[in-house]
Design an enzyme around this catalytic site. Structure first.
Site, PDB file in Angstrom:
ATOM      1  N   GLU A 108       1.851  -2.960  -2.339  1.00  0.00           N
ATOM      2  CA  GLU A 108       0.451  -2.788  -1.919  1.00  0.00           C
ATOM      3  C   GLU A 108       0.096  -1.305  -1.818  1.00  0.00           C
ATOM      4  OE1 GLU A 108      -1.401  -5.211  -2.227  1.00  0.00           O
ATOM      5  OE2 GLU A 108       0.148  -6.756  -2.243  1.00  0.00           O
ATOM      6  N   HIS A 137      -0.933  -0.103  -5.184  1.00  0.00           N
ATOM      7  CA  HIS A 137      -2.358  -0.409  -5.417  1.00  0.00           C
ATOM      8  C   HIS A 137      -3.226   0.626  -4.690  1.00  0.00           C
ATOM      9  CE1 HIS A 137      -2.267  -4.132  -7.607  1.00  0.00           C
ATOM     10  NE2 HIS A 137      -1.676  -4.828  -6.651  1.00  0.00           N
TER      11      HIS A 137
END
Length: 674
Positions: free
Chosen positions: A468, A471
Site C-alpha cells: 500500500e 501505491h
C-alpha cells in the site's frame, strides 16, 4: 454545509474532518454539482472557437470542489462509515451518476471537444497534452456521446442502476462480515492459537460484555484462527462462515445483485458498440483485449499447474502423516501450510512477529523511500483527522519543501471495511503556476496493540504495508500538470507496479536491517531468519499462483462474453474448475463477496495483479543487478514511472525506465516455477 463548499481554512488545505457533520454532505453535494454544472456551461457558452486551453484544459479542471467533496465522503464511507452515512451514499450516488452522464452525453460539450480532437494533427502538443486530449475524447465516445437520444437515455438508466447495485452489494458484504461472531468459552478449543491472537479475542469479548473469546470475519481475527487452531471442526465453521457471506438467502444475499450487475455491464458494452464488458474495459488497458488476457492467464496456468498439483499432493501427504487426514479441505489449507512451513523452514509468524513492530515497519518503509527517492516523513499533530487511530505526516524533500500530506490508518473497527487500500483526499496538479501537492492515505486492518503487547505484524502484513505504501508513493511523488492524469490515474494493469515492486524490499537483508528489530531487545532480525524468509518466499507458490489465476479466470468468465446466469454458484464452480485443487464447499460462493470485481473497479481487471507481478519482477531484477538502493535506477523509476502518472502509454514509460519490454521469465524464476 459551508465547511464543505468553501475553501478549507486548514493547514496545507487539508480536509477539516472534525468540523464535518453528516447533515452537511447532501446539501454540499447538491451545491457542488450545481457549481460544476455552471463551470461546464461556461465552457459551452464560450463565444471563442474551441481550443485546447478553453475546452480540454477547462474541462479537466472543472468540478474541482465536487471531486474534493466526493473523495472525502466516499473515502470515509469505506474507512469510517455508519448506517446514516450509507443511507446518504445511496441518495447521492444517483445524483453523481446523473451529473457524470449529463457531461458524458452533453452534445454541445462533445462538439467542442471533437472540434479540438479533429485538429490534433495540426496542434503543437506535448505528450501529456496529447494524452489528455485523447482521454477527454474517449471519455465521451466510450460513455455514449455518439449514441442517439433513445440509446443515451438507456445508458443513463443502466448507469444509475449499476451505481446503486454496487453500493448495495458492498453494504451487504459489510453487514454479513459484522453480523458473524464465533464466541468460545472453553479455552481448550483454542489449542494452537498464539497468545497475541488469543488476547485480542479476549479483549473483543470483553468489549461486548462476554466471557471467554470472540472471533470475527475481520482478517486479523479470522486468519490466525484458521491458521493455528487445532480444532478442525471450529476451523471448518469459521471458514464456511467466511465463504458464505451474502450467500445465505437472507436480506443480505448478493446472488441477484451479481446476476443483474453482470447483465447490465454486458448491455452497457453492447449499447456502446463493444462485444462484451471485457472488450470495453480492456481497450483502456495494457492488455488491450480479452483474448490477450485469457492467453496470459492460460499460459501462466499451464506453467504453474504442475507445480501446484505437486505441492497439493505434498501438503495432502503431510496432513495424512501428521493427523491421518484423508482429504484436504479448504479449512485445512492455511493450517497445514503453516505446519509444513514450520517443519521445512523452522519458521512461523509467531517467531517473526516480535521483529515486526508496526511503528518500526512503517519507519522502515519511510527509510527505504528516503534512500531511494530522497524524501522524508515527519509526523505532525496539527492536521485534522477522521479517527483517533489515524496518523498524519508531512512528506518533505531534501530541501524541506512540502512534497505531500500522508495519512496512515491501521486498525480494524466497526464501520471500516476489510482489506487494505490506498486512496487520495486531494490530487496533485499544476495550476496558475502553483504545483498543488497531493494528500494521500493508506488504510489497513492490522492486529491492534493489546494491554501487554504493541501491534506486531505477521510477515504477510509487513508486505501488505509495503504494498500500500508503494501505491502511496505513486500518489505522493506525482508531478503532472493535469489532475486527471496525476498519480495513480494510470491504466489499471499498470497501477499495481509501484505497489508490488515495493514488496521486494521486505525480502532483502539490507532493507530488513533498517527496521526488523525485536520490539523488546532491539536486536536486528537474525541472518538465518532472513535467509529462511527468502527461501520460504516461493513456498507453495504454485498453489498461490493457481489461486490468483482462478480469481482472474472467474472475473473473465463473468465479463468476457454475453450470457444469462441461471445459478451463480454453478456458474462459479464451472468457471474455476480448471484451477481448483480443493473439493468444492456447497455452502460457499465466492462471487457474492468478491468485492474487487462487483463493488470495486477490478471487473475484467483482476488479471492485473499477475500482470503487474511480471512487471515488478522484471523491474526489481534491474534493481538487483545494479544494487537495491542504486540511486540511478531509483531516479529512473521515479522520473519515468512514479511521477509521470498517466501522461504516456504505460509500456512507453516502462521501456524508458527499463530499456526493454518486461519478460515473464523474471516472475517464473522468482516464484521458483522454472
Amino acid at each position: 454545509m459551508k465547511i464543505l463548499t468553501s475553501t478549507f481554512n486548514t493547514k496545507h488545505n487539508t480536509a477539516p474532518f472534525s468540523q464535518i457533520k453528516l447533515d452537511d454532505y447532501k446539501p454540499a453535494f447538491i451545491e457542488s454539482i450545481a457549481q460544476a454544472k455552471a463551470e461546464i456551461d461556461a465552457i459551452i457558452s464560450n463565444a471563442e472557437a474551441p481550443t485546447f486551453e478553453n475546452t480540454i484544459v477547462a474541462l479537466d479542471f472543472s468540478g474541482e470542489k465536487l471531486d474534493r467533496l466526493s473523495s472525502i465522503f466516499f473515502n470515509l464511507n469505506s474507512a469510517e462509515t455508519c448506517d446514516e452515512m450509507q443511507k446518504i451514499a445511496q441518495e447521492v450516488s444517483p445524483l453523481l451518476t446523473e451529473f457524470s452522464n449529463d457531461i458524458a452525453l452533453n452534445e454541445d460539450l462533445f462538439k467542442r471537444v471533437k472540434t479540438v480532437y479533429d485538429q490534433k494533427d495540426t496542434l503543437t502538443l506535448t505528450t501529456e497534452q496529447a494524452t489528455l486530449l485523447d482521454k477527454k475524447f474517449k471519455g465521451f465516445s466510450r460513455n455514449g456521446a455518439l449514441l442517439n437520444d433513445e440509446d443515451k437515455l438507456k445508458l443513463r438508466e443502466i448507469d444509475t442502476e449499476l451505481a446503486k447495485l454496487k453500493l448495495t452489494y458492498g453494504e451487504n458484504v459489510l453487514a454479513e462480515t459484522n453480523n458473524y461472531q464465533l464466541h468460545i468459552t472453553n479455552e481448550a478449543d483454542l489449542k494452537g492459537l498464539p497468545d497475541g491472537a488469543k488476547e485480542m479475542a479476549h479483549s473483543l469479548a470483553k468489549s461486548k460484555n462476554l466471557e471467554g473469546w470472540v472471533f470475527t470475519l475481520d482478517f486479523p481475527s479470522y486468519l490466525p484462527f484458521v491458521t493455528y487452531v487445532e480444532n478442525r471442526e471450529l476451523r471448518k465453521e469459521m471458514a464456511i462462515a467466511a465463504g458464505k457471506k451474502s450467500f445465505q438467502n437472507n436480506e443480505f444475499d448478493n446472488q441477484e445483485n451479481v446476476k443483474r450487475i453482470v447483465e447490465l455491464r454486458h448491455k452497457r458494452a453492447n449499447l456502446l458498440g463493444y462485444k462484451s464488458h471485457s472488450d470495453f474495459v480492456l481497450e483502456e488497458r495494457m492488455a488491450q483485449n480479452p483474448e490477450k488476457v485469457l492467453s496470459f492467464l492460460n499460459d501462466l496456468l499451464e506453467k504453474a499447474k504442475p507445480a501446484a498439483q505437486k505441492e497439493f499432493a505434498q501438503l495432502t501427504a503431510f496432513a495424512k502423516e501428521l493427523d491421518g487426514i484423508e482429504q484436504l479441505e479448504k479449512w485445512d489449507g492455511a493450517y497445514y501450510s503453516e505446519k509444513l512451513k514450520q517443519k521445512l523452514f523452522n519458521l512461523d509468524d509467531e517467531l517473526l512477529k516480535p521483529y515486526f513492530k508496526l511503528e518500526n515497519v512503517l519507519n522502515g518503509a519511510f527509510k527505504v523511500a528516503e534512500k531511494l527517492y530522497g524524501i522524508r516523513f515527519k509526523e505532525v499533530f496539527d492536521i485534522d483527522k477522521y479517527h483517533q487511530d489515524v496518523q498524519t505526516f508531512e512528506v518533505l524533500d531534501e530541501n524541506d519543501n512540502l512534497v505531500a500530506i500522508f495519512y496512515a490508518d491501521f486498525f480494524p473497527r466497526k464501520g471500516k471495511r476489510n482489506g487494505a487500500w490506498m486512496t487520495s483526499y486531494k490530487p496533485q496538479y499544476i495550476k496558475d503556476g502553483i504545483n498543488e501537492r497531493p494528500h494521500v492515505s493508506i488504510v489497513c486492518n492490522f492486529t491492534p496493540p493489546t494491554e501487554t503487547k504493541p501491534s506486531l505484524l505477521t510477515f504477510n502484513e509487513v508486505t501488505t504495508l509495503f504494498h500500500e505504501f508503494g501505491h502511496a508513493l505513486h500518489g505522493l511523488l506525482a508531478n503532472t500538470t493535469y489532475p486527471s492524469l496525476s498519480g495513480t490515474s494510470v491504466y489499471w494493469d499498470f497501477v499495481e507496479l509501484p505497489s508490488q515492486i515495493m514488496e521486494n524490499w521486505c525480502y532483502e537483508p539490507e532493507a530488513l536491517a533498517l527496521f526488523a528489530k525485536h520490539y523488546e531487545t532491539g536486536e536486528i532480525i537474525p541472518q538465518h531468519y532472513v535467509e529462511k524468509i527468502k527461501e520460504s518466499a516461493s513456498f507453495l507458490e504454485g498453489m498461490a499462483t493457481l489461486r490468483q489465476l482462478s480469481f482472474g479466470i472467474l472475473d473473465m468468465a463473468y465479463h468476457a462474453k454475453s450470457q444469462t446466469i441461471a445459478d451463480v454458484k454453478a456458474f462459479e464452480k464451472q468457471a474455476m474448475e480448471i484451477a481448483s485443487l480443493y473439493p468444492d464447499v456447497a455452502e460457499n460462493c465466492m462471487s457474492t463477496s468478491f468485492s474487487h470485481i462487483f463493488q470495486g473497479s477490478y471487473s475484467s481487471g483482476y488479471y492485473s495483479y499477475k500482470w503487474a507481478e511480471v512487471l515488478d519482477a522484471d523491474a526489481f531484477a534491474y534493481f538487483q543487478e545494479k544494487g537495491i538502493f542504486n540511486k540511478e535506477v531509483a531516479t529512473k523509476f521515479k522520473n519515468n514511472v512514479l511521477s509521470k502518472g498517466g501522461t504516456e502509454l504505460p509500456m512507453e514509460l516502462y521501456k524508458k525506465f527499463r530499456g526493454q519490454e518486461p519478460k515473464v521469465e523474471a516472475l517464473l524464476k522468482r516464484a521458483g516455477l522454472i
